[in-house]
Design a protein around this motif. Structure first.
Motif, PDB file in Angstrom:
ATOM      1  N   GLN A  53     -58.833  -7.334  10.782  1.00  9.08           N
ATOM      2  CA  GLN A  53     -57.845  -8.201  11.403  1.00  9.08           C
ATOM      3  C   GLN A  53     -56.825  -8.689  10.375  1.00  9.08           C
ATOM      4  OE1 GLN A  53     -59.530 -11.493  13.525  1.00  9.08           O
ATOM      5  NE2 GLN A  53     -57.643 -11.979  14.612  1.00  9.08           N
ATOM      6  N   ASN A  57     -54.179 -13.315  23.467  1.00  9.44           N
ATOM      7  CA  ASN A  57     -54.369 -12.338  22.402  1.00  9.44           C
ATOM      8  C   ASN A  57     -55.788 -12.381  21.844  1.00  9.44           C
ATOM      9  OD1 ASN A  57     -51.570 -11.229  22.054  1.00  9.44           O
ATOM     10  ND2 ASN A  57     -51.128 -13.386  21.746  1.00  9.44           N
ATOM     11  N   ASP A  58     -56.721 -12.910  22.640  1.00 10.37           N
ATOM     12  CA  ASP A  58     -58.117 -13.013  22.223  1.00 10.37           C
ATOM     13  C   ASP A  58     -58.793 -11.662  22.396  1.00 10.37           C
ATOM     14  OD1 ASP A  58     -60.682 -13.714  21.633  1.00 10.37           O
ATOM     15  OD2 ASP A  58     -61.029 -14.827  23.489  1.00 10.37           O
ATOM     16  N   PRO A  99     -61.368 -17.350  12.106  1.00  7.08           N
ATOM     17  CA  PRO A  99     -60.840 -16.983  13.425  1.00  7.08           C
ATOM     18  C   PRO A  99     -59.647 -17.825  13.860  1.00  7.08           C
ATOM     19  CG  PRO A  99     -63.237 -16.984  13.459  1.00  7.08           C
ATOM     20  CD  PRO A  99     -62.840 -17.524  12.120  1.00  7.08           C
ATOM     21  N   THR A 119     -56.003 -16.057  14.261  1.00  5.54           N
ATOM     22  CA  THR A 119     -55.442 -16.061  15.611  1.00  5.54           C
ATOM     23  C   THR A 119     -54.088 -16.756  15.636  1.00  5.54           C
ATOM     24  OG1 THR A 119     -57.658 -16.081  16.596  1.00  5.54           O
ATOM     25  CG2 THR A 119     -55.828 -16.766  18.001  1.00  5.54           C
TER      26      THR A 119
END
Length: 716
Positions: free
Chosen positions: A416, A38-39, A159, A163
């Motif tokens: 995000q 999912n990067d 991040p 993530t």
């Protein structure tokens, strides 16, 4: 006797082959996360500026660790006397296995860094790429919960935190998604057919198609032939179940119809298969070719979904054309128990499909094509016959009004932090970070520039409004680190790295650097988001004409006409615009979404156009079949009547399966779920039931231009 045994054994062998494939592929369903990524950065093309910058940036560090920003927010001021305990907390956090120092001799966790207002402290940590991200982030959060005093809240964001929460949102959702989708399909089939056995046969076809397709997809992902993501997993399950059920319903409807006119189940299946094979194959081929058009995308995430979804549709097609007929032959009329269709010799002439090149009309009016129709669809067909022009003009106006909502579509990407729709520690941490620090902490902008331009580049980055500070990467002696004649400069954004304001800053920085250092490249989280959104919008402009062209060619071949396919493609494209316009209004004013992912319009287009054409294929192939037998206008009415029930039920099933995507708390999938579900219902209820039949009836035989059928007069 030999033929009798062959007829008995053939369905059994087919079912056993599928059973073995499903038994092997089924357990793989829970292992897809092993080969899923999912990067976001990995989805960009190699030519993107942020991709090139990222590759060059790696040369300045031996580590590809993921940064984590740890924030402790207090209800009261954190004084200098308190920093000692926060330093001890930093040492405890640094002991978590899986963290690595940013440089030799440096602590694993940097901090505490107090905020200017005194209400928060910040730590910077780096999670090793070899570590299990969820375990490391989970341990950090556990320490914060245990060690922080009352009145202080801890967050792990940046991040690594975002993530982790994104992965958690997908984790374990496959089983729930599958259960919701299958449950919805079962209830609808039970209500439509009022049969106990048939829903299980249809669902078995869908599940076997999904299980066997997953086996192949898992193998290809394991070999790095395709790139699988959490989004692809969710879409694959829904697409296979929905498509397989749709194809199954068309065959089931023809089989039930044929049982009334044929004494044996084998003869009924022969008639049903002959009548449904071509539209099912054409529908599947249309969807497969439409999905493969995603291979023209420059985004790896889009390009990889194309073959993944196409493989799923191929297995759906194969299961509907092999496994389901075998199951129906094994059960025969009992498949429809307790409403078992009875043999009626008078029905034989009605259900047998015509396969000649041309036949003269045999009727004298609409009633010729409606003599065996009853109920709702008889009334709809009569309405089409009486007021065709009024109906299709009114339908066009309704669709055009809905399409006006496109002016409200905000598909330039979303932060995000807005992607996850459920409570998220990382999202809350981003908000806390923005309250007390530069919101871009932990996600800096990186600029890779030639050594000769380092002074000018550093000056531009430092002077850029929206960047609070900038620094040149140096060695322990303070000298600039030079790799292959290039230097690395990092800048801290004043805004959240994934915000619209941060994107504006990076765009301005790129423009400013074009003069100071034309070879300088800008990377980082914000640059990745910009390049992703820009590429997605470019893909939309490029792929839409390709998909429409491919579908048009398939329809021309299938219907042996030019005018009908052009009208069908135009109607589905308008239906897509309406669905997207209405969805934009709902997203902004009902759900209050921050915007839409830049890939949403493209995915919505591919799914809606490819799947929406399915229903027009089901309708128009039957209309053509009936037109060859009784004339175009009566054929339109009878085709509408006999396909009305099955297409409506198929549309409701597909809408329900896509709506099941809403159980995944990810903005992108929630938006796709609404767009496709609403669009499919719009196609089913308005476009296929009223617009296309009324327009075709008004045009008459010329709808088949330039084929011979278009030159045969049709009675009104």
């Amino acid at each position: 006797m030999k033929n009798k045994w062959l007829r008995v054994l053939l369905p059994v062998v087919v079912v056993l082959i599928w059973l073995v494939g499903a038994a092997v592929g089924g357990p793989t369903f829970g292992r897809l996360e092993e080969v899923s990524s999912n990067d976001q950065a990995s989805f960009l093309p190699a030519s993107a500026e942020s991709t090139e910058a990222g590759e060059l940036q790696q040369r300045f560090s031996d580590s590809d660790a993921i940064p984590a920003v740890i924030v402790a927010e207090s209800d009261t001021v954190i004084g200098p006397q308190d920093l000692g305990s926060y330093a001890e907390l930093g040492a405890t956090l640094g002991g978590v296995e899986g963290l690595e120092p940013p440089a030799e001799g440096a602590p694993a966790v940097a901090g505490p860094i107090p905020s200017e207002d005194g209400f928060a402290v910040q730590y910077i940590a780096f999670v090793s790429s070899d570590a299990e991200l969820t375990e490391v982030v989970g341990e950090l959060r556990s320490i914060l919960d245990d060690e922080l005093p009352d009145g202080v809240t801890g967050y792990v964001t940046g991040p690594a935190g975002l993530t982790n929460d994104l992965v958690d949102a997908f984790s374990g959702i496959d089983g729930i998604l599958l259960a919701v989708a299958l449950g919805a399909v079962f209830v609808i089939l039970l209500a439509v057919y009022r049969s106990i056995v048939l829903p299980f046969l249809v669902l078995l076809t869908s599940v076997f198609a999904l299980a066997t397709s997953i086996l192949l997809i898992f193998g290809l992902a394991k070999l790095d032939v395709i790139q699988l993501s959490g989004q692809s997993q969710g879409i694959l399950s829904i697409l296979v179940i929905g498509a397989a059920t749709d194809y199954a319903l068309l065959l089931v409807a023809r089989f039930r119809e044929a049982l009334a006119g044929n004494a044996t189940k084998w003869e009924a299946m022969r008639v049903a298969y002959r009548g449904s094979f071509e539209p099912i194959l054409a529908s599947g081929a249309t969807v497969i070719l439409g999905l493969l058009c995603l291979l023209f995308s420059d985004l790896n995430s889009n390009r990889s979904l194309g073959p993944i979804a196409a493989i799923g549709i191929a297995f759906s097609l194969a299961a509907a054309l092999t496994l389901l007929p075998a199951l129906l032959l094994l059960f025969g009329r009992a498949a429809f128990w307790p409403l078992v269709p009875r043999y009626d010799p008078e029905a034989a002439a009605v259900v047998a499909p015509h396969h000649g090149r041309h036949a003269a009309p045999t009727g004298a009016g609409p009633e010729t094509g409606l003599e065996r129709l009853k109920g709702l669809w008889r009334r709809v067909a009569l309405l089409v016959a009486r007021r065709p022009r009024v109906l299709w003009i009114a339908s066009l106006l309704i669709l055009a009004a809905g399409a006006l909502g496109l002016t409200q579509l905000q598909a330039n990407g979303v932060p995000q932090s807005a992607v996850i729709l459920t409570p998220s520690n990382a999202v809350d941490g981003q908000e806390a970070l923005a309250r007390h620090f530069d919101a871009g902490s932990g996600s800096p902008v990186y600029v890779v520039a030639p050594e000769a331009d380092q002074a000018a580049t550093l000056e531009v980055v430092t002077a850029q409004e929206g960047i609070s500070d900038a620094a040149l990467t140096t060695d322990p002696s303070g000298a600039a680190v030079i790799e292959d004649g290039q230097v690395l400069i990092s800048g801290t954004l004043e805004y959240q790295a994934d915000s619209e304001q941060a994107e504006d800053v990076v765009r301005e920085l790129r423009t400013a650097l074009d003069d100071a250092s034309p070879e300088a490249l800008v990377g980082g989280v914000t640059a990745v988001a910009i390049d992703t959104n820009d590429t997605a919008l470019a893909d939309l402009v490029k792929i839409i004409p390709i998909v429409l062209g491919v579908i048009l060619v398939v329809l021309v071949i299938l219907l042996r006409s030019v005018l009908a396919p052009v009208l069908l493609v135009a109607s589905v494209a308008l239906s897509y615009a309406t669905a997207l316009g209405v969805s934009a209004v709902v997203f902004n004013n009902v759900f209050g979404f921050a915007g839409a992912d830049a890939s949403v319009p493209l995915f919505g287009f591919v799914f809606l156009v490819a799947l929406g054409v399915d229903y027009n294929i089901f309708l128009m192939t039957r209309v053509r079949e009936e037109s060859l037998r009784i004339g175009t206008r009566p054929g339109i009415l009878r085709g509408l009547g006999v396909t009305g029930g099955v297409i409506t039920s198929a549309g409701v099933v597909l809408a329900a399966t896509f709506a099941a995507l809403g159980v995944i708390p990810i903005l992108f999938l929630a938006q796709i779920a609404f767009i496709v579900a609403f669009g499919v219902l719009l196609d089913t209820i308005l476009v296929r039931s009223l617009l296309i039949p009324a327009l075709s009836y008004d045009i008459g035989p010329k709808i088949w231009w330039p084929s011979k059928l278009g030159r045969v007069p049709s009675p009104r």
